[in-house]
Design an enzyme around this catalytic site. Sequence first.
Site, PDB file in Angstrom:
ATOM      1  N   GLY A 295       0.843  -1.194   0.000  1.00 40.55           N
ATOM      2  CA  GLY A 295       0.000   0.000   0.000  1.00 40.55           C
ATOM      3  C   GLY A 295       0.873   1.236   0.000  1.00 40.55           C
ATOM      4  O   GLY A 295       1.949   1.252  -0.592  1.00 40.55           O
ATOM      5  N   CYS A 296       0.433   2.268   0.674  1.00 33.28           N
ATOM      6  CA  CYS A 296       1.168   3.535   0.763  1.00 33.28           C
ATOM      7  C   CYS A 296       2.573   3.289   1.304  1.00 33.28           C
ATOM      8  O   CYS A 296       2.742   2.691   2.360  1.00 33.28           O
ATOM      9  CB  CYS A 296       0.400   4.492   1.672  1.00 33.28           C
ATOM     10  SG  CYS A 296       1.244   6.057   1.961  1.00 33.28           S
ATOM     11  N   PHE A 297       3.584   3.741   0.594  1.00 31.17           N
ATOM     12  CA  PHE A 297       4.952   3.426   0.987  1.00 31.17           C
ATOM     13  C   PHE A 297       5.479   4.201   2.184  1.00 31.17           C
ATOM     14  O   PHE A 297       6.444   3.800   2.813  1.00 31.17           O
ATOM     15  CB  PHE A 297       5.927   3.493  -0.180  1.00 31.17           C
ATOM     16  CG  PHE A 297       5.938   4.737  -1.038  1.00 31.17           C
ATOM     17  CD1 PHE A 297       5.660   5.996  -0.552  1.00 31.17           C
ATOM     18  CD2 PHE A 297       6.261   4.620  -2.380  1.00 31.17           C
ATOM     19  CE1 PHE A 297       5.710   7.120  -1.370  1.00 31.17           C
ATOM     20  CE2 PHE A 297       6.312   5.725  -3.220  1.00 31.17           C
ATOM     21  CZ  PHE A 297       6.036   6.987  -2.699  1.00 31.17           C
ATOM     22  N   TRP A 298       4.851   5.310   2.570  1.00 31.28           N
ATOM     23  CA  TRP A 298       5.354   6.099   3.707  1.00 31.28           C
ATOM     24  C   TRP A 298       5.314   5.305   5.009  1.00 31.28           C
ATOM     25  O   TRP A 298       6.279   5.246   5.740  1.00 31.28           O
ATOM     26  CB  TRP A 298       4.551   7.373   3.899  1.00 31.28           C
ATOM     27  CG  TRP A 298       4.631   8.363   2.794  1.00 31.28           C
ATOM     28  CD1 TRP A 298       5.601   8.478   1.842  1.00 31.28           C
ATOM     29  CD2 TRP A 298       3.691   9.401   2.547  1.00 31.28           C
ATOM     30  NE1 TRP A 298       5.305   9.524   1.004  1.00 31.28           N
ATOM     31  CE2 TRP A 298       4.140  10.115   1.410  1.00 31.28           C
ATOM     32  CE3 TRP A 298       2.504   9.796   3.151  1.00 31.28           C
ATOM     33  CZ2 TRP A 298       3.460  11.201   0.899  1.00 31.28           C
ATOM     34  CZ3 TRP A 298       1.820  10.883   2.638  1.00 31.28           C
ATOM     35  CH2 TRP A 298       2.302  11.579   1.519  1.00 31.28           C
TER      36      TRP A 298
ATOM     37  N   CYS B 114      -1.880   8.445   5.448  1.00 27.89           N
ATOM     38  CA  CYS B 114      -1.467   7.166   4.876  1.00 27.89           C
ATOM     39  C   CYS B 114      -1.721   6.067   5.899  1.00 27.89           C
ATOM     40  O   CYS B 114      -1.104   6.036   6.947  1.00 27.89           O
ATOM     41  CB  CYS B 114       0.009   7.212   4.514  1.00 27.89           C
ATOM     42  SG  CYS B 114       0.652   5.676   3.866  1.00 27.89           S
TER      43      CYS B 114
END
Length: 155
Positions: free
Chosen positions: A18-21, A153
């Site tokens: 999913g969101c890489f952060w 995120c």
Amino acid sequence: MTDGDETFEIEQATFASGCFWGAEAAFRALPGVLDSRVGYAQATAAEPEAIEVVQIDFNPKIVSFDQMIEHFWKLHDPTSSDRQGTHVGVKYRSAVFYHSARQATLALAAKQRLEAWGYFDKPVVTVILPLGNFELAHEDHQRYLEKHGSSSCSI
């Protein structure tokens, strides 16, 4: 590389959850992780959709690839196809991009163990693919949560 008296070879792992952060921050907290970067990966040129990934450099004498995969499963829903939380689309799919035949074997075995465990009521849709192209995300995305704190995120 050396760590005191001990010599080791740095390994890399690349995961999409999913969101890489959030994934980057979660992996950076693991003992044995030496560095990380976020970016976009493609398995092959024939698959033009880039997927958000975190790429991790780690000391395999402290944290194994198997331990990295176990951490990966806990970060997201591996039964959700092309979506994690509010993020929808192919670039948010669940994937392990392997760097070697050994990693491919370990990733497939880990997925089979997860499926056999029976915790999920849906099939595990995580894809296991060779890392083809990796493109580093803009500097603003690197260590985003360290720089900016919490975000929308969700992982």
